[in-house]
Scaffold this motif. Structure first.
Motif, PDB file in Angstrom:
ATOM      1  N   UNK A 142       0.822  -1.201   0.000  1.00  0.00           N
ATOM      2  CA  UNK A 142       0.000   0.000   0.000  1.00  0.00           C
ATOM      3  C   UNK A 142       0.860   1.256   0.000  1.00  0.00           C
ATOM      4  N   UNK A 143       1.984   1.215   0.732  1.00  0.00           N
ATOM      5  CA  UNK A 143       2.910   2.347   0.720  1.00  0.00           C
ATOM      6  C   UNK A 143       3.427   2.576  -0.689  1.00  0.00           C
ATOM      7  N   UNK A 144       3.811   1.494  -1.359  1.00  0.00           N
ATOM      8  CA  UNK A 144       4.308   1.598  -2.739  1.00  0.00           C
ATOM      9  C   UNK A 144       3.264   2.267  -3.629  1.00  0.00           C
ATOM     10  N   UNK A 145       2.023   1.845  -3.517  1.00  0.00           N
ATOM     11  CA  UNK A 145       0.975   2.411  -4.372  1.00  0.00           C
ATOM     12  C   UNK A 145       0.712   3.872  -4.063  1.00  0.00           C
ATOM     13  N   UNK A 146       0.868   4.253  -2.799  1.00  0.00           N
ATOM     14  CA  UNK A 146       0.550   5.628  -2.408  1.00  0.00           C
ATOM     15  C   UNK A 146       1.641   6.624  -2.816  1.00  0.00           C
ATOM     16  N   UNK A 147       2.872   6.185  -2.914  1.00  0.00           N
ATOM     17  CA  UNK A 147       3.976   7.079  -3.275  1.00  0.00           C
ATOM     18  C   UNK A 147       3.879   7.430  -4.758  1.00  0.00           C
ATOM     19  N   UNK A 148       4.083   8.692  -5.124  1.00  0.00           N
ATOM     20  CA  UNK A 148       3.973   9.095  -6.532  1.00  0.00           C
ATOM     21  C   UNK A 148       4.857   8.256  -7.448  1.00  0.00           C
ATOM     22  N   UNK A 149       4.331   7.957  -8.635  1.00  0.00           N
ATOM     23  CA  UNK A 149       5.053   7.111  -9.581  1.00  0.00           C
ATOM     24  C   UNK A 149       6.412   7.687  -9.945  1.00  0.00           C
ATOM     25  N   UNK A 150       6.517   9.013 -10.008  1.00  0.00           N
ATOM     26  CA  UNK A 150       7.791   9.636 -10.378  1.00  0.00           C
ATOM     27  C   UNK A 150       8.878   9.324  -9.354  1.00  0.00           C
ATOM     28  N   UNK A 151       8.507   9.246  -8.071  1.00  0.00           N
ATOM     29  CA  UNK A 151       9.465   8.902  -7.021  1.00  0.00           C
ATOM     30  C   UNK A 151       9.769   7.404  -7.067  1.00  0.00           C
ATOM     31  N   UNK A 152       8.748   6.589  -7.255  1.00  0.00           N
ATOM     32  CA  UNK A 152       8.968   5.146  -7.351  1.00  0.00           C
ATOM     33  C   UNK A 152       9.950   4.812  -8.469  1.00  0.00           C
ATOM     34  N   UNK A 153       9.797   5.466  -9.605  1.00  0.00           N
ATOM     35  CA  UNK A 153      10.666   5.187 -10.747  1.00  0.00           C
ATOM     36  C   UNK A 153      12.116   5.531 -10.437  1.00  0.00           C
ATOM     37  N   UNK A 270       9.574  14.347   2.114  1.00  0.00           N
ATOM     38  CA  UNK A 270       8.310  14.868   2.627  1.00  0.00           C
ATOM     39  C   UNK A 270       7.150  14.030   2.092  1.00  0.00           C
ATOM     40  N   UNK A 271       7.192  13.722   0.797  1.00  0.00           N
ATOM     41  CA  UNK A 271       6.130  12.915   0.184  1.00  0.00           C
ATOM     42  C   UNK A 271       6.160  11.483   0.704  1.00  0.00           C
ATOM     43  N   UNK A 272       7.356  10.930   0.869  1.00  0.00           N
ATOM     44  CA  UNK A 272       7.482   9.557   1.358  1.00  0.00           C
ATOM     45  C   UNK A 272       6.937   9.449   2.780  1.00  0.00           C
ATOM     46  N   UNK A 273       7.300  10.386   3.632  1.00  0.00           N
ATOM     47  CA  UNK A 273       6.834  10.337   5.018  1.00  0.00           C
ATOM     48  C   UNK A 273       5.326  10.539   5.110  1.00  0.00           C
ATOM     49  N   UNK A 274       4.757  11.318   4.200  1.00  0.00           N
ATOM     50  CA  UNK A 274       3.302  11.468   4.163  1.00  0.00           C
ATOM     51  C   UNK A 274       2.633  10.131   3.839  1.00  0.00           C
TER      52      UNK A 274
END
Length: 330
Positions: A142-153, A270-274
């Motif tokens: 769920x964390x993976x899905x919530x993090x923006x795709x640009x950061x995941x990439x 900041x986005x990851x911790x959110x």
């Protein structure tokens, strides 16, 4: 089964039903005695939910907890290349992270800052704190899905962890369980870690690791790293500024970069911790509880607490990063 009851706790933020709670039909049934009947139920629940909470069973001693964890067919692991202070309680059983009670330990998957980690991890609440001291958990899918795709990439290309052992971090002798430099160098060479000895008995290590992974059994992508713990943005701003002035930005006790050495912007974390906060599930410990997690599917944390608290940990079933397996083997 007639000897136990299974139920789902209220659904977590992602609706994953984490953790699955299993209780005996008869309060106080010895956990080790119940193991044969529990194993199949737990093996089915872990890939689905990521974690199982065993509540209402009797665990007479830490040794019985150790025997229960070892009863899943894998030798219990020792802590190697640790990032936090712990103490051995029994063979394969350790204290939870020995940080001061007032400090919060953020969500993380155990040893996700390395190329090899345990697939299974158990927590046993010997004594619950008077207040606080929970072990929050979260679904790594769920964390993976919530993090923006640009950061995941960007994270999917890998990360570079840099550690400078010395007076501001855990001593390298404690991390590697030896004061023999040759043994440290051998370990680092086999683990794909670059090691550089520094003046005043210091050591700098650099290791390229995964930022995301796929679970070997379910095939699902998971957020799997400890970048938010290692990055300098995790420090109190005043502490960060003082350390940068004292040792320099390149010699901070620990930091993380993209795999090519490019700095990671504070805003990314900041986005990851959110995302981590949004997926956090908290439940109160009860003495005797045993929490079993699939370490790739579920992250864990610790809240501040008051009063005496004793939670012990065991780990098993080592698994290596597919992204870096061939490089290490070579």
């Amino acid at each position: 089964m007639e000897s136990m009851m299974e139920r789902y706790e209220p659904a977590g933020p992602a609706g994953a039903g984490l953790p699955v709670t299993i209780s005996p039909a008869r309060e106080g049934e010895p956990l080790l005695q119940a193991l044969p009947g529990l194993r199949e139920r737990i093996d089915a629940a872990l890939p689905r939910a990521g974690g199982v909470l065993l509540r209402g069973y009797a665990v007479a001693s830490v040794e019985e907890f150790r025997a229960f964890a070892a009863g899943f067919g894998h030798a219990l692991l020792s802590y190697e290349f640790a990032s936090t202070p712990r103490s051995a309680v029994s063979s394969g059983v350790y204290t939870s992270t020995e940080y001061p009670a007032h400090q919060h330990i953020p969500l993380h998957n155990e040893q996700a800052y390395t190329r090899e980690w345990p697939m299974k991890i158990w927590f046993h609440c010997v004594k619950a704190a008077a207040s606080g001291g929970e072990t929050p958990i979260a679904d790594s899918r769920a964390i993976y899905r919530r993090i923006p795709a640009s950061i995941r990439e960007r994270f999917a290309r890998g990360l570079l962890y840099v550690r400078n052992f010395g007076e501001f971090d855990v001593p390298w002798q404690q991390v590697f369980n030896t004061d023999d430099r040759a043994r440290v160098e051998t370990y680092c060479r086999h683990a794909g870690i670059e090691a550089e000895w520094l003046p005043d008995d210091g050591l700098c290590t650099r290791q390229r690791c995964q930022g995301v992974e796929r679970h070997p059994a379910t095939g699902e992508p998971v957020w799997f790293n400890q970048a938010h713990l290692f990055h300098v943005s995790a420090l109190d701003p005043d502490v960060r500024e003082s350390l940068e002035e004292l040792v320099g930005a390149d010699r901070m006790p620990r930091n993380v970069y993209f795999a090519d050495g490019t700095p990671i912007e504070d805003a990314v974390f900041d986005r990851i911790r959110q995302a981590l906060a949004a997926e956090t599930i908290v439940f109160p410990w009860q003495e005797g509880d045993v929490l079993m997690l699939d370490n790739m599917l579920a992250a864990h944390a610790r809240t501040p607490y008051r009063g005496e608290r004793k939670v012990v940990v065991a780990m098993a079933q080592p698994h290596g990063s597919a992204m870096f397996h061939d490089a290490v083997a070579a």
